[in-house]
Design a protein around this motif. Sequence first.
Motif, PDB file in Angstrom:
ATOM      1  N   THR A   5       0.797  -1.177   0.111  1.00 31.12           N
ATOM      2  CA  THR A   5       0.112   0.057  -0.013  1.00 31.12           C
ATOM      3  C   THR A   5       0.930   1.326  -0.049  1.00 31.12           C
ATOM      4  N   VAL A   6       0.588   2.088  -1.000  1.00 35.84           N
ATOM      5  CA  VAL A   6       1.281   3.426  -1.116  1.00 35.84           C
ATOM      6  C   VAL A   6       1.124   4.130   0.438  1.00 35.84           C
ATOM      7  N   SER A   7       2.189   4.535   1.181  1.00 37.62           N
ATOM      8  CA  SER A   7       2.406   5.383   2.380  1.00 37.62           C
ATOM      9  C   SER A   7       2.524   6.850   2.149  1.00 37.62           C
ATOM     10  N   GLU A   8       3.210   7.001   1.290  1.00 44.10           N
ATOM     11  CA  GLU A   8       4.020   8.344   0.903  1.00 44.10           C
ATOM     12  C   GLU A   8       4.261   8.312  -0.595  1.00 44.10           C
ATOM     13  N   ILE A   9       4.226   9.774  -1.138  1.00 46.24           N
ATOM     14  CA  ILE A   9       4.586   9.946  -2.444  1.00 46.24           C
ATOM     15  C   ILE A   9       5.443  11.346  -2.506  1.00 46.24           C
ATOM     16  N   ASN A  10       6.698  11.003  -3.221  1.00 45.33           N
ATOM     17  CA  ASN A  10       7.673  12.286  -3.104  1.00 45.33           C
ATOM     18  C   ASN A  10       7.952  12.269  -4.682  1.00 45.33           C
ATOM     19  N   GLN A  11       8.512  13.293  -5.103  1.00 47.24           N
ATOM     20  CA  GLN A  11       8.955  13.571  -6.521  1.00 47.24           C
ATOM     21  C   GLN A  11       9.533  12.316  -7.247  1.00 47.24           C
ATOM     22  N   ASN A  12      10.470  11.582  -6.775  1.00 52.30           N
ATOM     23  CA  ASN A  12      10.977  10.610  -7.431  1.00 52.30           C
ATOM     24  C   ASN A  12      11.026   9.049  -6.534  1.00 52.30           C
ATOM     25  N   ASN A  13      10.011   8.978  -5.726  1.00 52.62           N
ATOM     26  CA  ASN A  13      10.085   7.950  -4.504  1.00 52.62           C
ATOM     27  C   ASN A  13       8.703   7.856  -4.124  1.00 52.62           C
ATOM     28  N   VAL A  14       8.332   6.472  -3.904  1.00 49.73           N
ATOM     29  CA  VAL A  14       7.033   5.917  -3.522  1.00 49.73           C
ATOM     30  C   VAL A  14       7.558   5.394  -2.214  1.00 49.73           C
ATOM     31  N   LEU A  15       6.771   5.463  -1.093  1.00 51.40           N
ATOM     32  CA  LEU A  15       7.027   4.533   0.138  1.00 51.40           C
ATOM     33  C   LEU A  15       5.972   3.642   0.285  1.00 51.40           C
ATOM     34  N   VAL A  16       6.155   2.355   0.263  1.00 52.52           N
ATOM     35  CA  VAL A  16       5.164   1.365   0.038  1.00 52.52           C
ATOM     36  C   VAL A  16       5.176   0.591   1.278  1.00 52.52           C
ATOM     37  N   ILE A  57       3.663   9.336 -11.541  1.00 54.21           N
ATOM     38  CA  ILE A  57       3.802   9.078 -10.041  1.00 54.21           C
ATOM     39  C   ILE A  57       2.763  10.135  -9.487  1.00 54.21           C
ATOM     40  N   ASN A  58       2.511  11.244 -10.233  1.00 58.30           N
ATOM     41  CA  ASN A  58       1.426  12.235  -9.572  1.00 58.30           C
ATOM     42  C   ASN A  58      -0.068  11.586  -9.418  1.00 58.30           C
ATOM     43  N   ASP A  59      -0.161  10.396 -10.433  1.00 57.86           N
ATOM     44  CA  ASP A  59      -1.360   9.987 -10.449  1.00 57.86           C
ATOM     45  C   ASP A  59      -1.556   8.729  -9.332  1.00 57.86           C
ATOM     46  N   LEU A  60      -0.568   8.486  -8.609  1.00 53.21           N
ATOM     47  CA  LEU A  60      -0.714   7.595  -7.645  1.00 53.21           C
ATOM     48  C   LEU A  60      -1.638   8.372  -6.265  1.00 53.21           C
ATOM     49  N   LYS A  61      -2.107   7.255  -5.601  1.00 57.61           N
ATOM     50  CA  LYS A  61      -2.824   7.912  -4.338  1.00 57.61           C
ATOM     51  C   LYS A  61      -2.145   7.113  -2.807  1.00 57.61           C
ATOM     52  N   ILE A  62      -2.339   8.080  -1.946  1.00 59.13           N
ATOM     53  CA  ILE A  62      -2.137   7.507  -0.564  1.00 59.13           C
ATOM     54  C   ILE A  62      -2.743   6.450  -0.414  1.00 59.13           C
ATOM     55  N   TYR A  63      -2.674   5.266   0.313  1.00 58.46           N
ATOM     56  CA  TYR A  63      -3.302   3.817   0.616  1.00 58.46           C
ATOM     57  C   TYR A  63      -3.907   3.127  -0.700  1.00 58.46           C
ATOM     58  N   GLN A  64      -3.221   3.562  -1.826  1.00 58.12           N
ATOM     59  CA  GLN A  64      -3.640   2.591  -2.940  1.00 58.12           C
ATOM     60  C   GLN A  64      -2.703   1.475  -3.119  1.00 58.12           C
ATOM     61  N   MET A  65      -3.245   0.326  -3.521  1.00 58.60           N
ATOM     62  CA  MET A  65      -2.579  -0.897  -3.542  1.00 58.60           C
ATOM     63  C   MET A  65      -2.002  -0.872  -4.763  1.00 58.60           C
ATOM     64  N   VAL A  66      -0.613  -1.323  -4.760  1.00 58.15           N
ATOM     65  CA  VAL A  66       0.304  -1.480  -6.230  1.00 58.15           C
ATOM     66  C   VAL A  66       1.031  -2.793  -5.998  1.00 58.15           C
ATOM     67  N   LYS A  67       1.561  -3.081  -7.166  1.00 52.79           N
ATOM     68  CA  LYS A  67       2.491  -3.951  -7.258  1.00 52.79           C
ATOM     69  C   LYS A  67       3.699  -3.577  -8.225  1.00 52.79           C
ATOM     70  N   VAL A  68       4.815  -3.896  -7.260  1.00 48.33           N
ATOM     71  CA  VAL A  68       6.165  -3.129  -7.738  1.00 48.33           C
ATOM     72  C   VAL A  68       6.965  -4.252  -8.325  1.00 48.33           C
ATOM     73  N   ILE A  69       7.523  -4.167  -9.423  1.00 45.83           N
ATOM     74  CA  ILE A  69       8.676  -5.000 -10.095  1.00 45.83           C
ATOM     75  C   ILE A  69       9.800  -4.660 -10.148  1.00 45.83           C
ATOM     76  N   LEU A  70      10.623  -4.965  -9.576  1.00 45.91           N
ATOM     77  CA  LEU A  70      12.039  -4.563  -9.256  1.00 45.91           C
ATOM     78  C   LEU A  70      12.961  -4.566 -10.599  1.00 45.91           C
ATOM     79  N   MET A  71      13.719  -3.494 -10.561  1.00 44.27           N
ATOM     80  CA  MET A  71      14.753  -3.477 -11.564  1.00 44.27           C
ATOM     81  C   MET A  71      15.769  -4.454 -11.453  1.00 44.27           C
ATOM     82  N   ASN A  72      16.135  -4.577 -10.044  1.00 45.05           N
ATOM     83  CA  ASN A  72      17.293  -5.780  -9.835  1.00 45.05           C
ATOM     84  C   ASN A  72      16.508  -6.859  -8.775  1.00 45.05           C
ATOM     85  N   ASN A  73      16.763  -8.060  -8.984  1.00 42.05           N
ATOM     86  CA  ASN A  73      16.154  -9.044  -7.934  1.00 42.05           C
ATOM     87  C   ASN A  73      16.819  -8.700  -6.458  1.00 42.05           C
TER      88      ASN A  73
END
Length: 116
Positions: A5-16, A57-73
């Motif tokens: 769940t998205v907890s915080e959204i910054n310019q180039n970072n999302v806290l999940v 990133i500006n379209d994301l919302k706090i408390y929104q469920m997301v699936k994150v696929i990582l650049m590196n395992n």
Amino acid sequence: MFEGTVSEINQNNVLVDYSNAVNRDKKGNTDAIGYLCSVEVTKDTVITDNNDKEITINDLKIYQMVKVILMNNKNIRAGMKIREVIAEKILTNGAKVVHAVAATVELTEQVYGTPS
């Protein structure tokens, strides 16, 4: 890859909040510890909605469920409370937002009464 769940959204970072991913293999009672993952969003990160439409990133919302696929395992389930990763792709489930705060306030009012 992990979901949270998205907890915080910054310019180039999302806290999940990825606590469910950390605790998914645990048996019995689990500690009530919240685990946060700092997800870096680069110029190459693709963010899409549930219709596979590209969003920002500006379209994301706090408390929104997301699936994150990582650049590196990277193993994000063990160790520190905060992990830092780089996202290759972030998938959202559209407008679905978890209203945990509103539910907590409502439950508190039911148990303790409305504040005066």
